[in-house]
Design a protein around this motif. Structure first.
Motif, PDB file in Angstrom:
ATOM      1  N   ALA A  57       0.833  -1.200   0.000  1.00 51.41           N
ATOM      2  CA  ALA A  57       0.000   0.000   0.000  1.00 51.41           C
ATOM      3  C   ALA A  57       0.865   1.248   0.000  1.00 51.41           C
ATOM      4  CB  ALA A  57      -0.912  -0.001   1.220  1.00 51.41           C
ATOM      5  N   MET A  58       0.494   2.221  -0.822  1.00 53.99           N
ATOM      6  CA  MET A  58       1.252   3.454  -0.921  1.00 53.99           C
ATOM      7  C   MET A  58       1.301   4.142   0.439  1.00 53.99           C
ATOM      8  SD  MET A  58       0.749   6.529  -3.675  1.00 53.99           S
ATOM      9  CE  MET A  58       0.927   5.378  -5.015  1.00 53.99           C
ATOM     10  N   GLY A  59       2.516   4.549   0.815  1.00 51.68           N
ATOM     11  CA  GLY A  59       2.667   5.269   2.069  1.00 51.68           C
ATOM     12  C   GLY A  59       2.890   4.373   3.273  1.00 51.68           C
ATOM     13  N   ASP A  60       2.949   3.056   3.085  1.00 49.99           N
ATOM     14  CA  ASP A  60       3.154   2.129   4.192  1.00 49.99           C
ATOM     15  C   ASP A  60       4.646   1.973   4.427  1.00 49.99           C
ATOM     16  OD1 ASP A  60       3.241   0.133   6.039  1.00 49.99           O
ATOM     17  OD2 ASP A  60       1.768  -1.152   5.039  1.00 49.99           O
ATOM     18  N   ASP A  61       5.190   2.818   5.278  1.00 48.02           N
ATOM     19  CA  ASP A  61       6.632   2.836   5.482  1.00 48.02           C
ATOM     20  C   ASP A  61       7.133   1.574   6.167  1.00 48.02           C
ATOM     21  OD1 ASP A  61       9.214   4.158   5.454  1.00 48.02           O
ATOM     22  OD2 ASP A  61       8.992   4.301   7.620  1.00 48.02           O
ATOM     23  N   ASN A  62       6.355   1.024   7.096  1.00 47.22           N
ATOM     24  CA  ASN A  62       6.786  -0.192   7.797  1.00 47.22           C
ATOM     25  C   ASN A  62       6.963  -1.348   6.827  1.00 47.22           C
ATOM     26  OD1 ASN A  62       6.837   1.033  10.315  1.00 47.22           O
ATOM     27  ND2 ASN A  62       4.680   0.538  10.738  1.00 47.22           N
ATOM     28  N   ALA A  63       5.981  -1.516   5.940  1.00 53.80           N
ATOM     29  CA  ALA A  63       6.068  -2.600   4.965  1.00 53.80           C
ATOM     30  C   ALA A  63       7.222  -2.362   3.998  1.00 53.80           C
ATOM     31  CB  ALA A  63       4.752  -2.731   4.206  1.00 53.80           C
ATOM     32  N   ALA A  64       7.402  -1.120   3.567  1.00 63.58           N
ATOM     33  CA  ALA A  64       8.488  -0.798   2.648  1.00 63.58           C
ATOM     34  C   ALA A  64       9.842  -1.071   3.295  1.00 63.58           C
ATOM     35  CB  ALA A  64       8.388   0.668   2.225  1.00 63.58           C
ATOM     36  N   HIS A  65       9.969  -0.685   4.553  1.00 61.34           N
ATOM     37  CA  HIS A  65      11.216  -0.897   5.279  1.00 61.34           C
ATOM     38  C   HIS A  65      11.500  -2.381   5.430  1.00 61.34           C
ATOM     39  CE1 HIS A  65      14.215  -0.537   8.500  1.00 61.34           C
ATOM     40  NE2 HIS A  65      14.341   0.735   8.139  1.00 61.34           N
ATOM     41  N   SER A  66      10.464  -3.159   5.708  1.00 64.95           N
ATOM     42  CA  SER A  66      10.626  -4.605   5.859  1.00 64.95           C
ATOM     43  C   SER A  66      11.057  -5.255   4.546  1.00 64.95           C
ATOM     44  CB  SER A  66       9.317  -5.220   6.342  1.00 64.95           C
ATOM     45  OG  SER A  66       9.425  -6.623   6.439  1.00 64.95           O
ATOM     46  N   ASP A  67      10.420  -4.835   3.452  1.00 63.33           N
ATOM     47  CA  ASP A  67      10.802  -5.360   2.147  1.00 63.33           C
ATOM     48  C   ASP A  67      12.237  -4.993   1.805  1.00 63.33           C
ATOM     49  OD1 ASP A  67       8.389  -6.530   1.804  1.00 63.33           O
ATOM     50  OD2 ASP A  67       7.688  -5.228   0.183  1.00 63.33           O
ATOM     51  N   ALA A  68      12.640  -3.772   2.129  1.00 68.22           N
ATOM     52  CA  ALA A  68      14.005  -3.336   1.852  1.00 68.22           C
ATOM     53  C   ALA A  68      15.012  -4.185   2.624  1.00 68.22           C
ATOM     54  CB  ALA A  68      14.167  -1.855   2.217  1.00 68.22           C
ATOM     55  N   GLN A  69      14.678  -4.517   3.872  1.00 67.44           N
ATOM     56  CA  GLN A  69      15.566  -5.375   4.653  1.00 67.44           C
ATOM     57  C   GLN A  69      15.696  -6.766   4.032  1.00 67.44           C
ATOM     58  OE1 GLN A  69      13.676  -4.669   8.625  1.00 67.44           O
ATOM     59  NE2 GLN A  69      15.787  -4.313   9.290  1.00 67.44           N
ATOM     60  N   GLU A  70      14.591  -7.283   3.512  1.00 67.47           N
ATOM     61  CA  GLU A  70      14.643  -8.598   2.862  1.00 67.47           C
ATOM     62  C   GLU A  70      15.517  -8.552   1.614  1.00 67.47           C
ATOM     63  OE1 GLU A  70      11.664 -11.925   0.854  1.00 67.47           O
ATOM     64  OE2 GLU A  70      10.833 -10.222   1.938  1.00 67.47           O
ATOM     65  N   ILE A  71      15.388  -7.486   0.849  1.00 62.99           N
ATOM     66  CA  ILE A  71      16.214  -7.319  -0.346  1.00 62.99           C
ATOM     67  C   ILE A  71      17.690  -7.247   0.042  1.00 62.99           C
ATOM     68  CG2 ILE A  71      16.808  -5.691  -2.192  1.00 62.99           C
ATOM     69  CD1 ILE A  71      13.778  -4.979  -2.222  1.00 62.99           C
ATOM     70  N   LEU A  72      17.990  -6.479   1.061  1.00 63.47           N
ATOM     71  CA  LEU A  72      19.369  -6.343   1.519  1.00 63.47           C
ATOM     72  C   LEU A  72      19.925  -7.670   2.023  1.00 63.47           C
ATOM     73  CD1 LEU A  72      19.160  -2.915   3.383  1.00 63.47           C
ATOM     74  CD2 LEU A  72      20.463  -3.396   1.307  1.00 63.47           C
ATOM     75  N   SER A  73      19.076  -8.478   2.673  1.00 66.30           N
ATOM     76  CA  SER A  73      19.546  -9.759   3.192  1.00 66.30           C
ATOM     77  C   SER A  73      19.987 -10.675   2.053  1.00 66.30           C
ATOM     78  CB  SER A  73      18.456 -10.431   4.033  1.00 66.30           C
ATOM     79  OG  SER A  73      17.410 -10.941   3.215  1.00 66.30           O
ATOM     80  N   LYS A  74      19.260 -10.638   0.945  1.00 60.59           N
ATOM     81  CA  LYS A  74      19.622 -11.457  -0.215  1.00 60.59           C
ATOM     82  C   LYS A  74      20.919 -10.958  -0.851  1.00 60.59           C
ATOM     83  CE  LYS A  74      14.792 -12.583  -1.249  1.00 60.59           C
ATOM     84  NZ  LYS A  74      13.662 -12.386  -2.199  1.00 60.59           N
ATOM     85  N   ALA A  75      21.019  -9.634  -0.988  1.00 62.16           N
ATOM     86  CA  ALA A  75      22.227  -9.071  -1.583  1.00 62.16           C
ATOM     87  C   ALA A  75      23.447  -9.321  -0.707  1.00 62.16           C
ATOM     88  CB  ALA A  75      22.035  -7.572  -1.819  1.00 62.16           C
ATOM     89  N   LYS A  76      23.270  -9.175   0.612  1.00 66.13           N
ATOM     90  CA  LYS A  76      24.386  -9.415   1.519  1.00 66.13           C
ATOM     91  C   LYS A  76      24.829 -10.869   1.458  1.00 66.13           C
ATOM     92  CE  LYS A  76      25.947  -8.544   6.247  1.00 66.13           C
ATOM     93  NZ  LYS A  76      26.674  -9.820   6.393  1.00 66.13           N
ATOM     94  N   ALA A  77      23.876 -11.785   1.297  1.00 72.35           N
ATOM     95  CA  ALA A  77      24.221 -13.199   1.206  1.00 72.35           C
ATOM     96  C   ALA A  77      25.063 -13.475  -0.037  1.00 72.35           C
ATOM     97  CB  ALA A  77      22.951 -14.042   1.186  1.00 72.35           C
ATOM     98  N   ILE A  78      24.776 -12.776  -1.127  1.00 71.34           N
ATOM     99  CA  ILE A  78      25.575 -12.928  -2.350  1.00 71.34           C
ATOM    100  C   ILE A  78      27.013 -12.502  -2.082  1.00 71.34           C
ATOM    101  CG2 ILE A  78      25.908 -12.031  -4.695  1.00 71.34           C
ATOM    102  CD1 ILE A  78      22.844 -11.885  -4.920  1.00 71.34           C
ATOM    103  N   ALA A  79      27.185 -11.407  -1.356  1.00 68.74           N
ATOM    104  CA  ALA A  79      28.525 -10.947  -0.994  1.00 68.74           C
ATOM    105  C   ALA A  79      29.197 -11.917  -0.034  1.00 68.74           C
ATOM    106  CB  ALA A  79      28.453  -9.549  -0.378  1.00 68.74           C
ATOM    107  N   ASP A  80      28.427 -12.403   0.942  1.00 68.27           N
ATOM    108  CA  ASP A  80      28.982 -13.345   1.919  1.00 68.27           C
ATOM    109  C   ASP A  80      29.487 -14.613   1.246  1.00 68.27           C
ATOM    110  OD1 ASP A  80      28.417 -11.610   3.963  1.00 68.27           O
ATOM    111  OD2 ASP A  80      26.560 -12.610   4.576  1.00 68.27           O
ATOM    112  N   GLU A  81      28.780 -15.066   0.210  1.00 70.04           N
ATOM    113  CA  GLU A  81      29.186 -16.285  -0.493  1.00 70.04           C
ATOM    114  C   GLU A  81      30.575 -16.135  -1.104  1.00 70.04           C
ATOM    115  OE1 GLU A  81      27.573 -19.363  -0.992  1.00 70.04           O
ATOM    116  OE2 GLU A  81      26.366 -18.626   0.682  1.00 70.04           O
ATOM    117  N   GLN A  82      30.969 -14.894  -1.413  1.00 69.72           N
ATOM    118  CA  GLN A  82      32.296 -14.657  -1.989  1.00 69.72           C
ATOM    119  C   GLN A  82      33.320 -14.245  -0.944  1.00 69.72           C
ATOM    120  OE1 GLN A  82      32.504 -12.874  -5.959  1.00 69.72           O
ATOM    121  NE2 GLN A  82      30.331 -12.457  -5.820  1.00 69.72           N
ATOM    122  N   GLY A  83      32.913 -14.286   0.319  1.00 74.34           N
ATOM    123  CA  GLY A  83      33.840 -13.942   1.384  1.00 74.34           C
ATOM    124  C   GLY A  83      34.151 -12.468   1.477  1.00 74.34           C
ATOM    125  N   VAL A  84      33.177 -11.621   1.084  1.00 79.58           N
ATOM    126  CA  VAL A  84      33.379 -10.175   1.105  1.00 79.58           C
ATOM    127  C   VAL A  84      32.604  -9.562   2.263  1.00 79.58           C
ATOM    128  CG1 VAL A  84      33.003  -8.022  -0.162  1.00 79.58           C
ATOM    129  CG2 VAL A  84      33.738 -10.078  -1.378  1.00 79.58           C
TER     130      VAL A  84
END
Length: 344
Positions: A57-84
């Motif tokens: 829903a537009m303007g739902d900052d909590n949901a947006a923040h949660s989704d952003a954290q999930e996206i970051l967790s996936k990206a960080k895992a890609i970096a972690d896999e390479q030992g970075v």
């Protein structure tokens, strides 16, 4: 302070941005750098942008923040896999504006291109929001697919680097950066100089003049990197076509982002998006502001610009460093297969 030991990568949940994360992590590992991963979103357009093809829903900052954290967790895992080593940031606000401010603090920013809803579409889509036009550090744009929708394979090791060369200060800076980059990977460097199509009896003399000019530009590189293999090409026709062609058999193409004519004028004019839209390999863009700010310290390429005052993260509105849990291995494996099935 400027963080010359880290590079920045932008993610938004698209597979293009995860592919950019893989490239950035691979480069960081090779160069001994850390990685900062940024997810930026703007609430007024959040529903239209939609991370990971979900609807919030537009303007739902909590949901947006949660989704952003999930996206970051996936990206960080890609970096972690390479030992970075990677840290994660969430940015609320206009992504283009915030990334320009963040570019004061880094020597390199990496973003993906040609993915549905990709970050580059928002950062590169118009002149007014073009990151290479306003950034204070170089930008690497990593393609996800070619023009036909075929996934692009990224090599673990860079063996061939191409650079567009002309006599402008942007072209010279791009040339120096490309040489340093190629030397760091022990790669070959192809220096490409585009010249107008010529007709008439004076063709040979004009071509000889272009070759002499190219030799003069390359001589400092040969002295700085005596072991670097440098190949020289004089190519007739438009610069954007020559560099796009080079992207097919080079691991990285380096180009200046602004100037008068030649390679450095192609990223902000009518042919501006040609290279970024059609290249099939990463494009390393040396922005105008980076060059202008570093003019008094041309001997320190690719060090940070001399007269650009960095900003602490706390002073950049909307930037927040957040801890994220690492994504599950099967999630990361699925992403890596999706972004590049050929990679070993």
């Amino acid at each position: 302070m400027i963080n010359d030991k880290a590079i920045l990568v932008g993610v938004d949940g698209s597979h293009a941005s995860y592919k950019a994360t893989w490239w950035a992590a691979n480069y960081a590992k090779h160069a001994g750098l850390t990685l900062q991963i940024v997810c930026a979103y703007s609430l007024p357009s959040y529903a239209a942008v939609s991370f990971d093809a979900t609807y919030t829903a537009m303007g739902d900052d909590n949901a947006a923040h949660s989704d952003a954290q999930e996206i970051l967790s996936k990206a960080k895992a890609i970096a972690d896999e390479q030992g970075v080593e990677a840290t994660t940031l969430i940015v609320t606000g206009d992504p283009a504006s915030v990334f320009v401010e963040l570019s004061r603090n880094y020597n390199l920013i990496v973003i993906g291109n040609r993915g549905k809803g990709g970050l580059a579409e928002r950062l590169l889509g118009t002149t007014s929001s073009s990151l290479p036009a306003y950034a204070y550090c170089p930008i690497v744009v990593v393609p996800y697919t070619d023009d036909d929708g075929n996934l692009m394979h990224l090599n673990n090791t860079i063996t061939k680097v191409a650079v567009g060369s002309d006599e402008s200060k942007w072209g010279l800076k791009a040339l120096e950066i490309a040489a340093d980059f190629a030397a760091a990977w022990d790669a070959e460097l192809d220096v490409i100089s585009a010249v107008p199509n010529m007709k008439g009896s004076d063709d040979e003399g004009v071509m000889a003049s272009f070759k002499d000019d190219l030799e003069v530009r390359i001589k400092p590189l040969e002295e700085a990197h005596p072991d670097l293999k440098i190949n020289k090409q004089i190519v007739p026709g438009p610069a954007v076509g020559a560099l796009t062609k080079a992207s097919y058999d080079h691991d990285v193409v380096v180009v200046g982002s602004r100037g008068r004519g030649g390679f450095t004028g192609l990223l902000l004019g009518s042919t501006s998006q040609g290279l970024l839209q059609h290249a099939v390999g990463p494009v390393y863009v040396v922005p105008r502001k980076y060059v202008e700010a570093a003019e008094t310290r041309l001997d320190t390429v690719p060090s940070s610009p001399a007269e650009v005052k960095p900003k602490a993260l706390d002073d950049i509105k909307g930037v927040e460093e957040v801890p994220v849990a690492k994504a599950e291995p099967e999630v990361v494996e699925a992403i890596e297969i999706k972004i590049d099935p050929e990679r070993q």
